[in-house]
Structure formats: C-alpha cells, structure tokens
Design a protein around this motif. Structure first.
Motif, PDB file in Angstrom:
ATOM      1  N   VAL A  99       2.590   9.151   0.919  1.00  0.00           N
ATOM      2  CA  VAL A  99       3.101   7.798   1.014  1.00  0.00           C
ATOM      3  C   VAL A  99       2.036   6.814   0.546  1.00  0.00           C
ATOM      4  O   VAL A  99       0.838   7.064   0.688  1.00  0.00           O
ATOM      5  N   ILE A 100       2.495   5.709  -0.028  1.00  0.00           N
ATOM      6  CA  ILE A 100       1.598   4.659  -0.495  1.00  0.00           C
ATOM      7  C   ILE A 100       1.390   3.621   0.612  1.00  0.00           C
ATOM      8  O   ILE A 100       2.349   3.199   1.266  1.00  0.00           O
ATOM      9  N   HIS A 101       0.153   3.246   0.813  1.00  0.00           N
ATOM     10  CA  HIS A 101      -0.178   2.110   1.674  1.00  0.00           C
ATOM     11  C   HIS A 101      -0.695   1.016   0.747  1.00  0.00           C
ATOM     12  O   HIS A 101      -1.723   1.191   0.084  1.00  0.00           O
ATOM     13  N   SER A 102       0.039  -0.098   0.667  1.00  0.00           N
ATOM     14  CA  SER A 102      -0.350  -1.153  -0.270  1.00  0.00           C
ATOM     15  C   SER A 102      -0.407  -2.498   0.432  1.00  0.00           C
ATOM     16  O   SER A 102       0.023  -2.649   1.588  1.00  0.00           O
ATOM     17  N   CYS A 103      -0.903  -3.505  -0.303  1.00  0.00           N
ATOM     18  CA  CYS A 103      -0.994  -4.857   0.243  1.00  0.00           C
ATOM     19  C   CYS A 103       0.350  -5.558   0.239  1.00  0.00           C
ATOM     20  O   CYS A 103       0.487  -6.631   0.836  1.00  0.00           O
ATOM     21  N   PHE A 104       1.366  -4.966  -0.410  1.00  0.00           N
ATOM     22  CA  PHE A 104       2.673  -5.606  -0.527  1.00  0.00           C
ATOM     23  C   PHE A 104       3.591  -5.113   0.592  1.00  0.00           C
ATOM     24  O   PHE A 104       4.032  -3.964   0.584  1.00  0.00           O
ATOM     25  N   LYS A 105       3.881  -5.993   1.529  1.00  0.00           N
ATOM     26  CA  LYS A 105       4.641  -5.614   2.719  1.00  0.00           C
ATOM     27  C   LYS A 105       6.130  -5.909   2.598  1.00  0.00           C
ATOM     28  O   LYS A 105       6.903  -5.569   3.488  1.00  0.00           O
ATOM     29  N   GLU A 106       6.539  -6.572   1.518  1.00  0.00           N
ATOM     30  CA  GLU A 106       7.944  -6.833   1.248  1.00  0.00           C
ATOM     31  C   GLU A 106       8.150  -6.843  -0.260  1.00  0.00           C
ATOM     32  O   GLU A 106       7.191  -6.949  -1.027  1.00  0.00           O
ATOM     33  N   LYS A 107       9.404  -6.741  -0.687  1.00  0.00           N
ATOM     34  CA  LYS A 107       9.683  -6.628  -2.124  1.00  0.00           C
ATOM     35  C   LYS A 107       9.354  -7.910  -2.880  1.00  0.00           C
ATOM     36  O   LYS A 107       8.859  -7.856  -4.002  1.00  0.00           O
ATOM     37  N   PHE A 108       9.620  -9.076  -2.272  1.00  0.00           N
ATOM     38  CA  PHE A 108       9.338 -10.337  -2.942  1.00  0.00           C
ATOM     39  C   PHE A 108       7.833 -10.497  -3.150  1.00  0.00           C
ATOM     40  O   PHE A 108       7.056 -10.395  -2.200  1.00  0.00           O
ATOM     41  N   GLY A 109       7.435 -10.754  -4.376  1.00  0.00           N
ATOM     42  CA  GLY A 109       6.028 -10.948  -4.679  1.00  0.00           C
ATOM     43  C   GLY A 109       5.366  -9.763  -5.351  1.00  0.00           C
ATOM     44  O   GLY A 109       4.278  -9.901  -5.904  1.00  0.00           O
ATOM     45  N   ILE A 110       6.001  -8.600  -5.317  1.00  0.00           N
ATOM     46  CA  ILE A 110       5.397  -7.439  -5.974  1.00  0.00           C
ATOM     47  C   ILE A 110       5.436  -7.642  -7.487  1.00  0.00           C
ATOM     48  O   ILE A 110       6.478  -8.005  -8.041  1.00  0.00           O
ATOM     49  N   PRO A 111       4.313  -7.432  -8.189  1.00  0.00           N
ATOM     50  CA  PRO A 111       4.335  -7.546  -9.661  1.00  0.00           C
ATOM     51  C   PRO A 111       5.421  -6.657 -10.245  1.00  0.00           C
ATOM     52  O   PRO A 111       5.673  -5.551  -9.756  1.00  0.00           O
ATOM     53  N   ARG A 112       6.048  -7.137 -11.315  1.00  0.00           N
ATOM     54  CA  ARG A 112       7.188  -6.404 -11.876  1.00  0.00           C
ATOM     55  C   ARG A 112       6.778  -5.186 -12.695  1.00  0.00           C
ATOM     56  O   ARG A 112       7.627  -4.384 -13.075  1.00  0.00           O
ATOM     57  N   GLN A 113       5.477  -5.072 -12.984  1.00  0.00           N
ATOM     58  CA  GLN A 113       4.955  -3.897 -13.682  1.00  0.00           C
ATOM     59  C   GLN A 113       3.563  -3.591 -13.119  1.00  0.00           C
ATOM     60  O   GLN A 113       2.885  -4.492 -12.601  1.00  0.00           O
ATOM     61  N   PRO A 114       3.102  -2.342 -13.223  1.00  0.00           N
ATOM     62  CA  PRO A 114       1.752  -2.030 -12.767  1.00  0.00           C
ATOM     63  C   PRO A 114       0.703  -2.744 -13.604  1.00  0.00           C
ATOM     64  O   PRO A 114       0.918  -3.044 -14.781  1.00  0.00           O
ATOM     65  N   ASN A 115      -0.426  -3.036 -12.964  1.00  0.00           N
ATOM     66  CA  ASN A 115      -1.610  -3.613 -13.601  1.00  0.00           C
ATOM     67  C   ASN A 115      -1.452  -5.071 -14.024  1.00  0.00           C
ATOM     68  O   ASN A 115      -2.374  -5.633 -14.611  1.00  0.00           O
ATOM     69  N   LEU A 116      -0.310  -5.716 -13.740  1.00  0.00           N
ATOM     70  CA  LEU A 116      -0.229  -7.156 -13.943  1.00  0.00           C
ATOM     71  C   LEU A 116      -1.120  -7.864 -12.931  1.00  0.00           C
ATOM     72  O   LEU A 116      -1.640  -8.947 -13.202  1.00  0.00           O
ATOM     73  N   ALA A 117      -1.291  -7.252 -11.772  1.00  0.00           N
ATOM     74  CA  ALA A 117      -2.277  -7.690 -10.791  1.00  0.00           C
ATOM     75  C   ALA A 117      -3.255  -6.529 -10.638  1.00  0.00           C
ATOM     76  O   ALA A 117      -3.110  -5.678  -9.755  1.00  0.00           O
ATOM     77  N   ASP A 118      -4.232  -6.460 -11.544  1.00  0.00           N
ATOM     78  CA  ASP A 118      -5.055  -5.252 -11.622  1.00  0.00           C
ATOM     79  C   ASP A 118      -6.036  -5.091 -10.472  1.00  0.00           C
ATOM     80  O   ASP A 118      -6.691  -4.061 -10.350  1.00  0.00           O
ATOM     81  N   LYS A 119      -6.148  -6.115  -9.605  1.00  0.00           N
ATOM     82  CA  LYS A 119      -6.998  -6.001  -8.421  1.00  0.00           C
ATOM     83  C   LYS A 119      -6.213  -5.566  -7.181  1.00  0.00           C
ATOM     84  O   LYS A 119      -6.806  -5.272  -6.137  1.00  0.00           O
ATOM     85  N   ALA A 120      -4.890  -5.541  -7.282  1.00  0.00           N
ATOM     86  CA  ALA A 120      -4.065  -5.217  -6.116  1.00  0.00           C
ATOM     87  C   ALA A 120      -4.344  -3.788  -5.645  1.00  0.00           C
ATOM     88  O   ALA A 120      -4.145  -2.834  -6.391  1.00  0.00           O
ATOM     89  N   PRO A 121      -4.808  -3.621  -4.398  1.00  0.00           N
ATOM     90  CA  PRO A 121      -5.221  -2.295  -3.935  1.00  0.00           C
ATOM     91  C   PRO A 121      -4.097  -1.502  -3.279  1.00  0.00           C
ATOM     92  O   PRO A 121      -3.093  -2.055  -2.822  1.00  0.00           O
ATOM     93  N   GLY A 122      -4.297  -0.213  -3.249  1.00  0.00           N
ATOM     94  CA  GLY A 122      -3.379   0.670  -2.546  1.00  0.00           C
ATOM     95  C   GLY A 122      -4.060   1.989  -2.247  1.00  0.00           C
ATOM     96  O   GLY A 122      -5.112   2.307  -2.816  1.00  0.00           O
ATOM     97  N   MET A 123      -3.485   2.744  -1.349  1.00  0.00           N
ATOM     98  CA  MET A 123      -3.978   4.082  -1.017  1.00  0.00           C
ATOM     99  C   MET A 123      -2.815   5.059  -1.023  1.00  0.00           C
ATOM    100  O   MET A 123      -1.706   4.700  -0.625  1.00  0.00           O
ATOM    101  N   LEU A 124      -3.084   6.254  -1.484  1.00  0.00           N
ATOM    102  CA  LEU A 124      -2.097   7.324  -1.382  1.00  0.00           C
ATOM    103  C   LEU A 124      -2.616   8.327  -0.355  1.00  0.00           C
ATOM    104  O   LEU A 124      -3.664   8.941  -0.547  1.00  0.00           O
ATOM    105  N   LYS A 125      -1.863   8.443   0.730  1.00  0.00           N
ATOM    106  CA  LYS A 125      -2.205   9.418   1.766  1.00  0.00           C
ATOM    107  C   LYS A 125      -1.192  10.555   1.717  1.00  0.00           C
ATOM    108  O   LYS A 125       0.018  10.322   1.760  1.00  0.00           O
ATOM    109  N   PHE A 126      -1.698  11.775   1.631  1.00  0.00           N
ATOM    110  CA  PHE A 126      -0.831  12.938   1.530  1.00  0.00           C
ATOM    111  C   PHE A 126      -0.298  13.347   2.896  1.00  0.00           C
ATOM    112  O   PHE A 126      -0.974  13.200   3.924  1.00  0.00           O
TER     113      PHE A 126
END
Length: 255
Positions: free
Chosen positions: A14-41
């Motif tokens: 599962v991904i843990h990201s700074c985006f807690k709701e759909k509104f505001g998420i960049p529409r493509q990857p790397n448009l906000a290249d500082k936006a962090p996330g973690m993938l935990k298996f």
C-alpha cells in the motif's frame, strides 16, 4: 469469447502519501516532483530479496488500483471528459487516463529515493507521487530509459504545458506556518507550490469565476470562496481567481 483471469491477482502493498483526499492530487506523476510517498509491503511480500537490485534504478513504475474511483452504479462509461479538454469535450475512456475504467488500474512512474530496511521488511521511499494515501499496489517494475522513453511519441490532446498554470503566493500567516512545519516535513513549501501551480480546480472553474459577480478584492481573488486540500496532517486553505492563487493558512485536519 470472454477470457476470464484466474483470481490470483492481489495487492502486494500500500502507498502512504501526503495526499489524503482526491482533490488536489496532481493529474500526472512528477508534476509535483517533491511530493513524497512510501510503499510498504504486506507481510507475504515484505522480503528483502524481492527488491534486491532495485536500488540501482532511479525510477520505478507502480501498478496500482484506483480504489476510490468506483461509481455508485458499478458501471463504466465508454466516453469521459478529460481535464485537459476543459471538462467539456469527450473522448474514449481508452484514449484517456481517467480513473473510471472497466478495470480501475493505473500506472505511475515515480522516483525511487531510498529502500529502507525495517524489521517488517523493505520500505520504498518515493517522490513525484500522484497517488492517494492508502492506494493498493499490484506490482512494481524498474523504469528503463532506453525503452520506456520514446522521444518521437505523439502526445495527442494532452501536450506538456509550456509552464506552470498558476502563480502562487502566501499570506504571512501561511508562510510562518510553513516555516515551522518544515522542521518535520522537508520541502513543504515547494510541495505546496507545485500542487497549486498545476491548478487543482475543476477545469470549468475559471469560466465559472469569470461569470460571477461576487465580492472580489484589489488582487482579483474571490473573497467568498475558500478552497481546501487535505495534505499530510493539515487542511491547506487558499483562494483563487484566474491564474492567481493565494495560500491563506494551514489548519489542523478536521475529522
């Protein structure tokens, strides 16, 4: 004749990201290249040998599920309205990256910053994510520049923008709050700036604003409408008019 897949596909993590709701998420990857996330298996897949050699790659593909993109009637539409066409024109769903698909599967190419070894298995630290918090991940694959990058490819109705859409500035309150929070959230200022520069408003917002006769100030901002985006553990409050956005404050997240 329909071909039915064996029911063997299951999320690996599962991904843990700074985006807690759909509104505001960049529409493509790397448009906000500082936006962090973690993938935990998940435990079954949290094996160090499964990611051995992955640290040699700078970017990875993430295959994921649009787990919050389910229509109430459970049906999919053959035609969708892409934001890049102003939300008014339709194209075929297979000519878009809409999350509302026959199978709600997405893919993002993100930067692999680090692989952390923990007691519960490897954790992948990522940047440039465009993924909602708690997004299920089906698979990951290394990005290969020599084959994945195609310089002669056509970009159809969604060419790369010449520059950022919006001009973003900050109130003194917001600037102070951001400086304080950057002690625990690195790169918070550029993350917020990048998210808002790409204008998260619905595509028809500018047209709606131009036809309104509400209260506006000398800066042209709509004084009646305040937008909110849930990031990290706070609600980002801002106002907008045309291509100008002003960040008002960072409020504690409400339940």
């Amino acid at each position: 004749m329909a071909v039915h897949l064996a029911p063997t596909i299951e999320p690996i993590g599962v991904i843990h990201s700074c985006f807690k709701e759909k509104f505001g998420i960049p529409r493509q990857p790397n448009l906000a290249d500082k936006a962090p996330g973690m993938l935990k298996f998940f435990p079954e897949f949290a094996r160090p040998e499964a990611v051995r050699g992955l640290e040699q790659f700078s970017h990875i593909w993430i295959i994921f599920v649009f787990h919050r993109a389910v229509k109430k009637d459970g049906k999919w539409s053959a035609m969708v309205r892409p934001p890049r066409l102003g939300g008014n024109k339709k194209v075929g769903v297979f000519a878009s990256r809409s999350p509302f698909r026959p199978n709600p599967i997405g893919m993002s190419c993100v930067r692999l910053e680090d692989i952390e070894a923990t007691a519960k298995g490897p954790v992948l630290h990522l940047t440039g994510v465009d993924l909602l918090d708690q997004t299920p991940v089906l698979d990951i694959k290394p990005y290969l520049p020599y084959s994945d990058r195609l310089d002669t490819a056509r970009d159809g109705f969604a060419p790369a923008p010449d520059n950022k859409t919006c001009q973003v500035n900050f109130s003194s309150t917001a600037a102070t709050q951001i400086r304080e929070r950057e002690k625990t959230i690195p790169n918070l200022l550029p993350i917020i700036t990048q998210v808002l520069e790409n204008d998260p408003r619905p595509a028809y917002s500018n047209a709606q604003f131009s036809s309104r006769k509400g209260d506006t100030g000398a800066d042209g901002l709509d004084k009646e409408r305040v937008y909110g985006i849930r990031l990290f553990d706070f609600d980002l409050k801002w106002q907008a008019a045309g291509n100008k956005i002003r960040v008002l404050c960072l409020d504690p997240a409400s339940d």
